[in-house]
Design a protein around this motif. Structure first.
Motif, PDB file in Angstrom:
ATOM      1  N   GLU A 216      -3.577   9.095   0.498  1.00  0.00           N
ATOM      2  CA  GLU A 216      -3.279   9.940   1.509  1.00  0.00           C
ATOM      3  C   GLU A 216      -4.015   9.623   2.952  1.00  0.00           C
ATOM      4  O   GLU A 216      -3.303  10.337   4.076  1.00  0.00           O
ATOM      5  CB  GLU A 216      -3.487  11.460   1.100  1.00  0.00           C
ATOM      6  CG  GLU A 216      -2.848  11.808  -0.105  1.00  0.00           C
ATOM      7  CD  GLU A 216      -1.394  12.110   0.163  1.00  0.00           C
ATOM      8  OE1 GLU A 216      -0.980  12.591   1.356  1.00  0.00           O
ATOM      9  OE2 GLU A 216      -0.681  11.888  -0.948  1.00  0.00           O
TER      10      GLU A 216
ATOM     11  N   ARG B 140      -1.579   8.650   6.148  1.00  0.00           N
ATOM     12  CA  ARG B 140      -0.792   9.947   6.614  1.00  0.00           C
ATOM     13  C   ARG B 140      -1.938  10.970   7.364  1.00  0.00           C
ATOM     14  O   ARG B 140      -1.721  11.301   8.324  1.00  0.00           O
ATOM     15  CB  ARG B 140      -0.191  10.730   5.588  1.00  0.00           C
ATOM     16  CG  ARG B 140       0.679  11.708   5.940  1.00  0.00           C
ATOM     17  CD  ARG B 140       1.376  12.638   5.011  1.00  0.00           C
ATOM     18  NE  ARG B 140       2.265  11.455   4.075  1.00  0.00           N
ATOM     19  CZ  ARG B 140       1.983  11.029   2.970  1.00  0.00           C
ATOM     20  NH1 ARG B 140       1.031  11.317   2.222  1.00  0.00           N
ATOM     21  NH2 ARG B 140       2.967  10.150   2.487  1.00  0.00           N
TER      22      ARG B 140
ATOM     23  N   SER C  38      -5.342   4.608  10.494  1.00  0.00           N
ATOM     24  CA  SER C  38      -4.035   4.577   9.871  1.00  0.00           C
ATOM     25  C   SER C  38      -3.453   3.559   9.536  1.00  0.00           C
ATOM     26  O   SER C  38      -2.994   3.319   8.526  1.00  0.00           O
ATOM     27  CB  SER C  38      -3.355   5.548  10.663  1.00  0.00           C
ATOM     28  OG  SER C  38      -2.103   5.752  10.057  1.00  0.00           O
TER      29      SER C  38
ATOM     30  N   MET D 195      -2.845   1.680   5.824  1.00  0.00           N
ATOM     31  CA  MET D 195      -1.508   1.183   5.412  1.00  0.00           C
ATOM     32  C   MET D 195      -1.384  -0.080   5.176  1.00  0.00           C
ATOM     33  O   MET D 195      -0.664  -0.289   3.873  1.00  0.00           O
ATOM     34  CB  MET D 195      -0.404   1.558   6.584  1.00  0.00           C
ATOM     35  CG  MET D 195       0.908   1.460   6.414  1.00  0.00           C
ATOM     36  SD  MET D 195       1.959   1.841   7.712  1.00  0.00           S
ATOM     37  CE  MET D 195       1.738   0.269   8.659  1.00  0.00           C
TER      38      MET D 195
END
Length: 432
Positions: A176, A179, A228, A232
Motif C-alpha cells: 500500500e 498509494r 511513491s 512503485m
C-alpha cells in the motif's frame, strides 16, 4: 570437524544477533546483489520479507571460495547453506541449540532449508529457490557452522509475491506504500499552496521563519512523490530506477530543515528577536552536521543491507545521532521559556509575555510528543502489528508530521494585562 568446540561462541553470537535483528525494521525489498568477502560469521542475514500465499525466493550463488584460519581444519560443505526463518523461530532455535550436540543452524527443525553447499566446488555457480506455502514474514539467512572457515561469494537474491500471476517485489506489508505516499504528496502540496497563499495575503506579518517553513513543506512533498515512485518501480521491477537517489536527496534536506526549523522556533528567532545568541548558534552547528552524518548512515543502511559486516554498526550510529539531535533541540526552547519568565518580572508586559510563554510551553510539549511518538510509539505499534499491516507504521509517522494551525499574534487589552501579571506571579507551571 568439531562443531561442539565452537558451540559457546556460536550460541553467544546467535543470541546477540537474533535479538538485535528482531528489533530492526528493514527497508530492503528489491532485487539484491551482495558480495561476501572473507566472512566467518556463523550467521549472515540477507533480507527480511513478508510473504503472501505462493511467494517465492530465488537465490543464485557464484564464485564461491573458502579458506581456513586453522590449517588443520577439515572443510564440510554440508555445514554451510541458505535457509529461511521466522522472527518467532529464533528463540526456539536458541533453545534447541542448548540441547543438541554438535548443533548446526541448517539442521534445525525451525528453519526452511533452501540448499547446502554439498554440491559446490571452488568457483562454481548454484541456484536455489523455494515456494512459500505458509505465509509469514521470513528472514533469509546464510548459516556457517564452521566459523573457522572464511567464505567469499557473490549472491543474487529475488524475493517476491505473486499478484494475479504478476511478480510483486514489495513485501506483503508494503504493497500500500506507493498509494499512501502519493496521498501524502497531495496533502503536502495542498498545504504548501495554502501556506504560500497565506504568506502573500498577510505579507506585512510574514517573518523569515515562515519562508523556511514553506520550503520545508515543499521538500516534504517532493520527498513523498519520490518515495511513491521508488516503491512503485520496486514493486514492478525489483529496482528503484534511480528514484531512490532522488528520495535520499530530498530526505537529506528534509531532515536538516526539520531540525533547523525546530531549533529556530525554539530560540524565538524572528518572533522574539531577529538574531541568534552564541549558544543557540552552537546548537545549530551541532545539529546540522549530525543530520548530515545521520542521512549518510541512513543511505548506507538502506543500500548495503544486513549482510554487510558493518551494517549493525551503522544502525547503532544512526540511532545514537538521532537521540543526540532530539535532545539538542530541547535546549533552545527551555532557554526561551526561562528568558521570557525572567523578562515578565521586569518589563511590564505581563499579558504579552504570558501569551508567549504559553506558546513556547505548547511548542515544547508538541516537540516532545512528536519525537516520542515517531521514535518510540510508532516502533512499538509496529512490533504489535501483523506483518501485513507494516504500512500503518509509515502512515502514523507521516501523519504525525502534518502541521497544525497556531496563531501567536494576539491583541490584549489593559484588563488582560492585569490578569496576566497576577498569573505570572502565582503560577509556576512555566518553570523548567
Amino acid at each position: 570437524m568439531n562443531l561442539l568446540s565452537n558451540f559457546p561462541k556460536i550460541h553467544h553470537f546467535l543470541c546477540t544477533t537474533f535479538f538485535l535483528i528482531s528489533n530492526i525494521h528493514f527497508a530492503l525489498c528489491e532485487i539484491k546483489d551482495t558480495h561476501i568477502l572473507d566472512d566467518s560469521r556463523p550467521m549472515i542475514m540477507f533480507e527480511r520479507f513478508g510473504f503472501s500465499q505462493g511467494g517465492h525466493v530465488d537465490i543464485s550463488v557464484k564464485d564461491v571460495s573458502w579458506k581456513s584460519k586453522n590449517p588443520k581444519a577439515e572443510y564440510s560443505p554440508s555445514s554451510m547453506g541458505f535457509f529461511l526463518a521466522r522472527d518467532s523461530s529464533f528463540v526456539r532455535i536458541i533453545n534447541e541449540s542448548q540441547h543438541a550436540k554438535s548443533f548446526c543452524l541448517l539442521s534445525s527443525r525451525y528453519v526452511k532449508l533452501i540448499f547446502r553447499f554439498d554440491t559446490f566446488t571452488v568457483n562454481s555457480t548454484n541456484n536455489g529457490s523455494i515456494l512459500i506455502e505458509d505465509p509469514d514474514e521470513y528472514n533469509l539467512v546464510f548459516g556457517n557452522c564452521q566459523p573457522e572457515f572464511e567464505v567469499s561469494m557473490y549472491v543474487h537474491t529475488e524475493m517476491y509475491n505473486l499478484q494475479y500471476g504478476i511478480k510483486d517485489f514489495l513485501p506483503a506489508g508494503q504493497t500500500e506504500l506507493p498509494r499512501l505516499y502519493f496521498i501524502f504528496f497531495l496533502i503536502y502540496t495542498c498545504l504548501f499552496v495554502l501556506w504560500v497563499f497565506t504568506c502573500i495575503k498577510q505579507r506585512p506579518t510574514v517573518d523569515k521563519i515562515h519562508i523556511i517553513m514553506g520550503a520545508l513543506l515543499l521538500v516534504k512533498a517532493l520527498k513523498m512523490i519520490c518515495a511513491s515512485e521508488d516503491k512503485m518501480y520496486v514493486s514492478k521491477t525489483g529496482t528503484p530506477h534511480g528514484w531512490d537517489v532522488a528520495f535520499y536527496i530530498f530526505g537529506f534536506f528534509k531532515g536538516i530543515m526539520l531540525f533547523t526549523v525546530i531549533v529556530l522556533i525554539g530560540t524565538g528567532w524572528s518572533f522574539l528577536k531577529p538574531y541568534l545568541q552564541e549558544r543557540e548558534k552552537n546548537v545549530l552547528m551541532i545539529v546540522i552536521p549530525l543530520q548530515v552524518l545521520e542521512n549518510i548512515a541512513y543511505v548506507v543502511i538502506s543500500e548495503t543491507g544486513p549482510a554487510t559486516k558493518d551494517w549493525m554498526t551503522w544502525n547503532q550510529l544512526f540511532l545514537l545521532i538521532d537521540i543526540i539531535c532530539c535532545c539538542a533541540v530541547f535546549f533552545p526552547i527551555i532557554w526561551s521559556i526561562r528568558s521570557l519568565r525572567e523578562a515578565s518580572k521586569t518589563d511590564g508586559k505581563a499579558a504579552r509575555n504570558l501569551q508567549k510563554l504559553t506558546l513556547f510551553k505548547q511548542f515544547y510539549i508538541f516537540v516532545v510528543g512528536y519525537l516520542y511518538f515517531t521514535r518510540v510509539v510508532v516502533s512499538s505499534i509496529g512490533a504489535l502489528l501483523d506483518y501485513r499491516y507494516e504500512w500503518v507504521m509509515n502512515a502514523l509517522a507521516e501523519a504525525a508530521s502534518l502541521p497544525t494551525e497556531r496563531n501567536p499574534y494576539l491583541l490584549v487589552d489593559d484588563e488582560e494585562e492585569m490578569v496576566a501579571s497576577q498569573i505570572l506571579q502565582d503560577d509556576d507551571s512555566f518553570e523548567l
